[in-house]
Design a protein around this motif. Structure first.
Motif: not given
Length: 407
Positions: A163-172
């Motif tokens: 979930l952390i990785a998906i959220g970060g990639l969405g932000w990017i």
């Protein structure tokens, strides 16, 4: 900070490559379920990362946003299905079919709705679906914690990192190229930790299949202690193996390794210590021999190596010497079956070995069987030799001690 961003994501792609290598290894061992799940997890996750980092050749921002929305929907559906499978939710065929259909319909529905809104809104919808499926998977793993599943906490950790990785990639993806390098670092580290955690969970869930394949292949001749084929002498299993590897006069090497102090170990510390000693010795033996060598357990205290297409004498003796050195190293053995007492009830032990080496320039099943019998007798004799290694000299017809300087 570009070099830091490249370094973090380079480390992630390295972790993904290791996971794919592990999938290939599992496939070669015949465990296709593990291989497929690991490969699909690694490939889907890596494609998600590449797409959201802008690695696709799409120059139009609106088109890229819509494509990323589709990627988020499709990849999240695949990863959710794999997670549900790992968590044991999809054991029944009907449940697997309904889950697959439901995830496919959800993904197609969100993708279709995305075309009714602006590109950025479509991307946000795709990310919402991905995060929602992650939260659902997290709820299932927490249910496993409540039920006492021993791997549930690892699964909880893995899904949280996802979930952390998906959220970060969405932000990017939404803020490119203005996303802070810290977001890249956290996302890459979370992605690496997710892959490592889920690889561990998958291996723990399915590792028994590797041993099950061995059991099914060898039947009653499989030894669960050493996890290798159990030869009997005389016996059908050994005869079948010799028929398979002896062809029209091809040379054959036979190496027997006898552990002389297992009986004393059993009398002093009991069967648990003996089983641990055999387990450790078998593991060292497998790591000491080259590929193509048939390895098995023969009787209660002997291992047998069969080298088809007969290595030359020098190579055969060097291999035997290497095995002797590896297996003679001291090891700390557990002497209790009680898990809570393992650290308190231990003893240092070193195997007292004898190694017998035979080489047949021309082998057939009958002469190979006789060579195995001779190698075992030589191994028992070699326990009293200074070098602990006995070699049959065809020139003199005698069994000789082999000092290390001679090979």
């Amino acid at each position: 900070m570009d070099q830091w961003v490249s370094g973090f994501w380079g480390a992630y792609f390295g972790a993904a490559a290791l996971m794919l290598a592990g999938a290939v290894f599992a496939f070669t061992r015949g465990v296709r379920r593990v291989a497929v799940n690991a490969a699909m997890s690694g490939i889907a996750s890596t494609f998600f990362v590449v797409a959201f980092l802008g690695g696709l050749p799409i120059g139009n921002d609106d088109l890229l946003a819509r494509f990323l929305a589709h990627v988020a929907c499709a990849v999240s559906a695949v990863l959710a299905y794999l997670l549900f499978a790992i968590l044991g939710v999809l054991r029944e065929r009907a449940v697997r079919r309904k889950t697959a259909i439901g995830l496919a319909l959800l993904a197609w529905g969100v993708m279709a709705l995305g075309w009714l809104v602006p590109p950025i809104a479509a991307l946000q919808m795709g990310m919402t679906m991905a995060l929602g499926l992650g939260v659902l998977a997290l709820a299932l793993t927490l249910r496993g914690v409540v039920r006492g599943d021993r791997m549930a906490w690892a699964a909880v950790t893995g899904v949280t990192l996802m979930l952390i990785a998906i959220g970060g990639l969405g932000w990017i993806a939404l803020e490119r190229p203005n996303a802070p390098w810290q977001v890249h670092a956290i996302s890459a580290l979370a992605g690496m930790a997710y892959l490592a955690t889920m690889a561990g969970v998958m291996w723990t869930r399915y590792s028994y299949l590797i041993e099950l394949n061995e059991v099914m292949a060898h039947g009653p001749s499989y030894d669960p202690v050493t996890r290798m084929r159990l030869y009997t002498l005389p016996g059908q299993t050994l005869e079948q193996t010799l028929h398979q590897i002896t062809t029209d006069g091809a040379p054959l090497g036979a190496v027997a390794i006898t552990i002389a102090n297992l009986y004393v170990l059993k009398k002093l510390y009991g069967l648990p210590a003996v089983n641990h000693a055999l387990f450790v010795s078998a593991g060292r033996l497998r790591r000491s021999v080259p590929s193509g060598v048939h390895v098995g357990r023969l009787g209660n205290d002997t291992f047998l190596l069969l080298v088809p297409q007969g290595a030359d004498s020098g190579r055969l003796l060097r291999m035997a010497r290497n095995v002797l050195v590896r297996l003679s190293k001291s090891v700390v053995l557990n002497t209790s079956l009680q898990a809570g007492a393992l650290e308190q009830q231990q003893t240092h032990w070193a195997a007292e070995l004898g190694v017998g080496v035979m080489r047949l320039p021309k082998a057939d099943p009958l002469s190979a069987g006789e060579a195995v019998v001779m190698a075992c007798k030589m191994a028992s004799t070699a326990v009293s030799y200074p070098s602990r290694l006995a070699w049959f000299d065809h020139g003199s017809g005698e069994i000789v001690d082999m000092p290390p300087t001679l090979y």
